[in-house]
Scaffold this motif. Structure first.
Motif, PDB file in Angstrom:
ATOM      1  N   ASP A  91     103.110 -21.713 -94.017  1.00  0.00           N
ATOM      2  CA  ASP A  91     103.987 -20.274 -94.627  1.00  0.00           C
ATOM      3  C   ASP A  91     102.747 -19.939 -94.461  1.00  0.00           C
ATOM      4  OD1 ASP A  91     104.470 -18.071 -96.628  1.00  0.00           O
ATOM      5  OD2 ASP A  91     105.542 -19.264 -97.268  1.00  0.00           O
ATOM      6  N   TYR A  93     101.886 -16.897 -95.722  1.00  0.00           N
ATOM      7  CA  TYR A  93     101.797 -15.856 -96.973  1.00  0.00           C
ATOM      8  C   TYR A  93     101.341 -16.694 -98.340  1.00  0.00           C
ATOM      9  CZ  TYR A  93     104.062 -12.960 -94.294  1.00  0.00           C
ATOM     10  OH  TYR A  93     104.564 -11.912 -93.003  1.00  0.00           O
ATOM     11  N   ALA A  94     101.796 -18.281 -98.754  1.00  0.00           N
ATOM     12  CA  ALA A  94     101.462 -19.072 -99.863  1.00  0.00           C
ATOM     13  C   ALA A  94     100.362 -18.975 -99.763  1.00  0.00           C
ATOM     14  CB  ALA A  94     102.578 -20.578 -99.072  1.00  0.00           C
ATOM     15  N   THR A  95      99.492 -19.084-101.033  1.00  0.00           N
ATOM     16  CA  THR A  95      98.762 -18.779-100.949  1.00  0.00           C
ATOM     17  C   THR A  95      98.155 -20.479-101.957  1.00  0.00           C
ATOM     18  OG1 THR A  95      98.928 -18.711-103.445  1.00  0.00           O
ATOM     19  CG2 THR A  95      97.846 -16.990-101.727  1.00  0.00           C
ATOM     20  N   PRO A  97      94.859 -21.832-103.327  1.00  0.00           N
ATOM     21  CA  PRO A  97      93.796 -21.191-104.091  1.00  0.00           C
ATOM     22  C   PRO A  97      92.518 -22.678-104.163  1.00  0.00           C
ATOM     23  CG  PRO A  97      95.150 -20.388-105.820  1.00  0.00           C
ATOM     24  CD  PRO A  97      95.684 -21.570-104.583  1.00  0.00           C
ATOM     25  N   LYS A 100      90.535 -22.857-100.267  1.00  0.00           N
ATOM     26  CA  LYS A 100      89.538 -21.574-100.512  1.00  0.00           C
ATOM     27  C   LYS A 100      88.663 -21.962 -98.718  1.00  0.00           C
ATOM     28  CE  LYS A 100      87.336 -20.144-103.673  1.00  0.00           C
ATOM     29  NZ  LYS A 100      86.956 -18.600-104.080  1.00  0.00           N
ATOM     30  N   GLU A 114      90.368 -16.313 -97.507  1.00  0.00           N
ATOM     31  CA  GLU A 114      89.527 -16.817 -99.420  1.00  0.00           C
ATOM     32  C   GLU A 114      90.439 -16.713-100.370  1.00  0.00           C
ATOM     33  OE1 GLU A 114      89.611 -14.358 -97.471  1.00  0.00           O
ATOM     34  OE2 GLU A 114      90.015 -12.126 -98.157  1.00  0.00           O
ATOM     35  N   ILE A 115      92.067 -17.088 -99.965  1.00  0.00           N
ATOM     36  CA  ILE A 115      92.909 -17.505-100.962  1.00  0.00           C
ATOM     37  C   ILE A 115      93.707 -18.614-100.276  1.00  0.00           C
ATOM     38  CG2 ILE A 115      92.712 -15.950-102.736  1.00  0.00           C
ATOM     39  CD1 ILE A 115      95.455 -14.669-101.136  1.00  0.00           C
ATOM     40  N   ARG A 117      94.756 -19.393 -97.111  1.00  0.00           N
ATOM     41  CA  ARG A 117      95.957 -19.306 -96.519  1.00  0.00           C
ATOM     42  C   ARG A 117      95.991 -19.566 -95.269  1.00  0.00           C
ATOM     43  NH1 ARG A 117      98.248 -13.187 -98.230  1.00  0.00           N
ATOM     44  NH2 ARG A 117      95.621 -13.181 -97.530  1.00  0.00           N
ATOM     45  N   PRO A 275     100.934  -5.428 -96.883  1.00  0.00           N
ATOM     46  CA  PRO A 275     100.648  -7.605 -97.205  1.00  0.00           C
ATOM     47  C   PRO A 275     101.739  -7.325 -98.130  1.00  0.00           C
ATOM     48  CG  PRO A 275      99.566  -5.224 -98.524  1.00  0.00           C
ATOM     49  CD  PRO A 275      99.855  -4.703 -97.969  1.00  0.00           C
ATOM     50  N   PRO A 276     102.090  -8.711 -97.478  1.00  0.00           N
ATOM     51  CA  PRO A 276     100.462  -9.614 -96.670  1.00  0.00           C
ATOM     52  C   PRO A 276     100.726  -9.685 -95.863  1.00  0.00           C
ATOM     53  CG  PRO A 276     102.893 -11.056 -97.713  1.00  0.00           C
ATOM     54  CD  PRO A 276     102.344  -9.697 -98.298  1.00  0.00           C
ATOM     55  N   ASN A 286      89.842  -8.359 -93.071  1.00  0.00           N
ATOM     56  CA  ASN A 286      89.403  -9.461 -93.891  1.00  0.00           C
ATOM     57  C   ASN A 286      88.807 -10.148 -94.091  1.00  0.00           C
ATOM     58  OD1 ASN A 286      91.899  -7.801 -95.292  1.00  0.00           O
ATOM     59  ND2 ASN A 286      93.189 -10.357 -94.704  1.00  0.00           N
ATOM     60  N   PHE A 290      82.767 -12.189 -95.221  1.00  0.00           N
ATOM     61  CA  PHE A 290      82.056 -13.087 -95.437  1.00  0.00           C
ATOM     62  C   PHE A 290      81.960 -13.773 -93.627  1.00  0.00           C
ATOM     63  CE2 PHE A 290      86.289 -12.856 -97.605  1.00  0.00           C
ATOM     64  CZ  PHE A 290      85.451 -13.292 -98.969  1.00  0.00           C
ATOM     65  N   THR A 293      78.921 -16.581 -93.702  1.00  0.00           N
ATOM     66  CA  THR A 293      78.994 -17.444 -95.207  1.00  0.00           C
ATOM     67  C   THR A 293      80.322 -18.509 -94.387  1.00  0.00           C
ATOM     68  OG1 THR A 293      80.046 -16.333 -96.224  1.00  0.00           O
ATOM     69  CG2 THR A 293      78.261 -16.995 -97.581  1.00  0.00           C
TER      70      THR A 293
ATOM     71  N   GLN B 409      97.156 -10.121-103.361  1.00  0.00           N
ATOM     72  CA  GLN B 409      97.664 -10.632-102.643  1.00  0.00           C
ATOM     73  C   GLN B 409      98.057 -12.436-103.164  1.00  0.00           C
ATOM     74  OE1 GLN B 409      97.621 -10.614 -98.493  1.00  0.00           O
ATOM     75  NE2 GLN B 409      96.733  -8.361 -98.375  1.00  0.00           N
ATOM     76  N   ASP B 413     101.746 -13.581-104.770  1.00  0.00           N
ATOM     77  CA  ASP B 413     102.298 -15.306-104.471  1.00  0.00           C
ATOM     78  C   ASP B 413     102.551 -15.639-106.076  1.00  0.00           C
ATOM     79  OD1 ASP B 413     103.222 -17.008-102.546  1.00  0.00           O
ATOM     80  OD2 ASP B 413     101.531 -18.238-102.933  1.00  0.00           O
TER      81      ASP B 413
END
Lengths: 324, 551
Positions: A91, A93-95, A97, A100, A114-115, A117, A275-276, A286, A290, A293, B409, B413
């Motif tokens: 998905d 949009y599904a985060t 965590p 990440k 970073e979240i 996805r 968003p998202p 986005n 980063f 890193t 965001q 969610d």
């Protein structure tokens, strides 16, 4: 289905035919083929001729592996933009965590953001938005540009003078700046940015069309058609328009690339979809914090956009060469 | 390159060891300042050099301490203007600065300050009771031009010059937070001549203070240049260096991109990288790997909160929906995902370093099942798309914002899991202001820095603040009871009584769903390893008095 049979029969024919039917020409060619095709009295041969032209074109395309790769990539982008769920089970949009900033791997082709996805999924779903916006932008630009070009080229006089000066003014303003102004006025989102980008590329289409119309307008067969009793509207639609949109078509493919870049630039700056949802430019933007890193966050979507635009450029260039 | 770095590491290790030894020997005398940079430095400070600081942005474009609310500008102002008092970053205690002593009457309406002698402004004028009166009157006269001053001086009556070293400030209604307010940059005392300038000219840089540095020039959002005052000799007791600053000058620039700013720090082009949002975990590793240092301090004041609009008849007018929203935010995951693993989780509507902050984490527990139950009873049923509906209306909360980051965001969610559709409406700053003014939103975000809980009033007290976040966040009855608690908190200088009032206020704001804490704010700065004596003030601004550069 119908295409299948046409294709297989054309393949059979390909073995029989060895030389390109150069004498037949292509639509848009002036003179004998363009005007005399309809007088060709062999009925089935009309079908044959079409088939031959297809084979001829196919063979010329296949002789350019770069072009084939470009077309395949573009096909993938278009299909995945239409049906992103076919190519990924995540998905967008599904985060997650816990996952990440994972580096690219087999389970996450482009890694995760970073979240958490899946970035590949986000790119594919981003294609839908970006391709829609691009198609809309180019369609608006082609229709308006063509109309402007035909009207000014055909009518001439003060209409030409006034409209072309307006077009000149638009050409003088940097495209991205113009797009930024329009998008700020219209609000953020996919539709506003496609309109903004379209306005920026209209002048190019208008100018090219006008030049072609001016060239075609004075050719003898137009005079012949007029003498034959054809109305101006008929001359415009049947003779001038079809004979002047060849270069416009090439420009349209080329401007697809330009439009993708412009739309990505605008969404990079944060004017894109709410968003998202994320267009390609948003994804690149986005990831920019980063870069040191987790460089894949910006680089992979960027590479993807780059490849698509290169492909479009290559296709456009090849089309131009093939038309010659 | 590698050799050089090795050398730096070794030098740092040696310095560290020496510092540790020194601490043992002196019995931790220096540790009380609570600033790692200052307390672990044992090398002898050397004078000279220019400190190059890079902030992220300057959107307010104002440098006048009395008017500005922009955090970064206040960090600059701390170096150029002194205040009557100072606040200990560790204990929150108010200590003498330009005022050597003070007394407060029982109902917090009258403050008398004894002023320090021998202090001059950088234009040569003498600091005395008249200068204090001019400054306080001038700041009060700014009215709403000074968002912070408005609440800091709430109920301001007049200032009376008793004699050159004594000044008396009278309020028409209790203002127990005023003593802390005198320690802020907002109530810094500028030279009397400054107040003859228009507020606009002061914003643009016509600012004269009595600080350790003077402002040479300031170009909004571009640069600022400060040079030291050789005759400076009146810092507060919280500063180790009681004389002129070690630094010759401070150079301020603005770099919007976090990665670019951090890159400049590791490349050695700047000495301090000072962001607004905490430097990411990954970037911190890059900075420390380059041998540089990360300094951090939890910002006191309102934590990063969302404030509802209950007035437009949207879903948030229903207390059940607000409570459900409160329960469906997973703050622990937010902190560890958006920031890093041991990032402090928000525990109240104010950050934990704010005096009188209470731990409300029980009220802020993540409870998606409880949220779902509340929404069910409130009549919001789950539809086919996973979102909740009531009478054909989707449970959508509009949150207008100018930039949407990963945090919003993630929150979006999280709310989706219980069936709330958080719509992140990205708009321009102008449109955002317009939407707030018109009440055309469901949620809006805010935060404010001040080391006193009364800061909540600037954003949430209907009786004093005219901001949308105050006017629209509570219905009349809730608003009245909340304003009452704000008034109680300001009534008495007695800490126990204030503590009780502010504890009640914090839990009330949370339990009525008038504020939704999202994350604790931490000020992080990347500091070059050549910088010594780095220190934060109590409000987590820069304090440059003790800073010296390795030559």
């Amino acid at each position: 289905m119908a295409i299948d049979t046409a294709l297989s029969s054309s393949l059979e024919q390909a073995e029989l035919e060895t030389f390109p039917p150069a004498h037949r020409g292509r639509p848009g060619d002036l003179g004998e083929s363009g005007e005399n095709r309809e007088q060709d009295d062999r009925r089935p041969p009309l079908q044959n001729a079409r088939r031959e032209r297809l084979q001829y074109a196919a063979r010329r395309v296949l002789r350019r592996p770069g072009l084939v790769v470009a077309i395949l990539l573009l096909l993938f982008v278009i299909v995945s933009a239409a049906f992103p769920a076919l190519f990924t089970h995540f998905d967008p949009y599904a985060t997650a965590p816990a996952d990440k900033l994972k580096a690219p791997s087999l389970s996450h082709l482009f890694g995760t953001d970073e979240i958490g996805r899946d970035l590949f999924t986000r790119v594919l779903y981003g294609s839908t938005l970006t391709i829609q916006a691009t198609l809309a932008a180019v369609a608006i630009a082609v229709v308006v540009g063509l109309a402007l070009g035909v009207v000014t080229g055909f009518l001439g006089g003060w209409v030409d003078l006034v409209l072309m000066r307006l077009v000149d003014v638009m050409l003088a303003i940097p495209r991205l700046l113009l797009a930024l102004v329009i998008v700020t006025a219209l609000g953020f989102g996919t539709v506003p940015i496609s309109i903004a980008v379209a306005v920026g590329i209209i002048p190019g289409f208008a100018r090219i069309t006008r030049a072609e119309v001016l060239k075609v307008k004075n050719l003898p067969y137009i005079e012949a058609a007029r003498t034959g009793g054809a109305s101006w509207a008929r001359v415009l639609l049947r003779h001038i328009l079809p004979n002047s949109w060849g270069p416009v078509f090439v420009l349209a493919v080329l401007d697809f690339g330009v439009a993708i870049l412009a739309i990505s630039a605008l969404s990079f700056l944060g004017f894109g979809a709410a968003p998202p949802a994320a267009e390609w430019g948003t994804l690149i933007s986005n990831g920019r914090n980063f870069l040191i890193t987790s460089p894949w966050l910006s680089l992979l979507p960027g590479l993807f956009v780059g490849l698509v635009v290169f492909s479009l450029n290559h296709i456009s260039k090849s089309l131009e060469e093939l038309q010659r | 390159m590698t050799n050089h770095r090795h050398f730096r590491h070794r030098a740092a290790a040696l310095a560290g060891a020496a510092a540790a030894l020194a601490l043992v020997v002196t019995g931790c005398a220096g540790a009380a300042s609570g600033t790692p940079g200052a307390s672990t430095d044992s090398a002898t400070p050397v004078s000279g050099g220019t400190l190059k600081v890079a902030f992220w942005d300057d959107q307010q474009g104002c440098i006048d301490p009395n008017q500005v609310y922009w955090i970064e500008s206040r960090s600059i102002d701390r170096q150029i203007a002194d205040s009557l008092t100072d606040q200990d970053p560790d204990s929150g205690k108010i200590v003498p600065w330009l005022a050597t002593a003070w007394s407060i009457n029982a109902d917090s309406t009258q403050y008398t300050f004894t002023l320090r002698d021998g202090v001059t402004f950088s234009d040569g004028e003498k600091f005395d009771a008249t200068a204090v009166k001019t400054a306080l009157d001038g700041t009060f006269a700014l009215g709403p031009k000074s968002i912070l001053g408005l609440t800091y001086l709430a109920g301001y009556g007049s200032t009376t010059v008793v004699d050159p070293t004594h000044v008396q400030v009278d309020f028409t209604k209790p203002n127990a937070a005023f003593l802390q307010a005198t320690s802020t940059t907002t109530l810094a005392i500028e030279a009397p001549a400054t107040y003859q300038q228009t507020p606009e000219a002061r914003c643009a840089g016509a600012v004269v203070g009595s600080g350790a540095f003077t402002l040479d020039n300031y170009t909004a959002a571009k640069s600022a240049h400060l040079t030291k005052r050789a005759d400076y000799a009146w810092p507060s007791g919280l500063v180790t260096n009681q004389g002129a600053a070690y630094l010759d000058a401070i150079d301020v620039t603005y770099i919007k991109e976090d990665s670019v700013r951090n890159g400049e720090l590791t490349a050695g082009t700047i000495d301090v990288a000072w962001p607004r949002q905490p430097i990411s975990d990954a970037d911190q590793q890059v900075i420390t790997a380059a041998g540089d240092v990360i300094e951090s301090r939890a910002l006191p004041g309102i934590s990063s909160i969302l404030v509802p609009n209950v007035t437009k008849g949207g879903p948030l007018a229903d207390a059940d929906v607000r409570n459900a929203l409160q329960k469906s935010i997973d703050r622990t995951t937010y902190a560890s995902t958006i920031f890093w693993a041991d990032y402090p989780v928000v525990t109240s509507v104010v950050d934990s370093t704010t005096p009188f902050a209470t731990d409300e984490s029980k009220l802020l527990a993540y409870d998606p099942d409880g949220a779902k139950k509340l929404l069910d009873t409130a009549g919001w049923a789950v539809g086919a798309d996973g979102y909740r509906y009531k009478a054909g209306q989707e449970l959508t909360l509009h949150y207008p914002l100018t930039v949407s980051g990963a945090g919003e965001q993630l929150l979006q969610d999280q709310l989706k899991q219980v069936g709330i559709n958080l719509s992140l409406d990205v708009v321009t700053a102008a449109q955002n202001t317009q939407k707030l003014a018109a009440g055309d939103y469901d949620l809006t975000g805010t935060y404010l820095t001040r080391a006193d809980p009364s800061v909540l009033g600037s954003s949430l007290d209907q009786s004093s603040s005219k901001q949308a976040s105050a006017v629209n966040s509570q219905d009349a009855a809730t608003g009245a009871s909340i304003s009452e608690l704000f008034a109680t908190g300001l009534e008495t200088p007695d800490d126990t009584a204030r503590g009780t009032a502010y504890a009640a206020l914090q839990s009330k704001l949370i339990s009525t769903g008038s504020a939704f804490p999202i994350f604790e704010r931490v000020q992080i700065a990347g500091v070059s390893n050549t910088v010594h004596g780095f220190a934060f003030t109590s409000e987590a601004f820069l304090r440059a008095n003790d800073i010296w550069l390795e030559q």
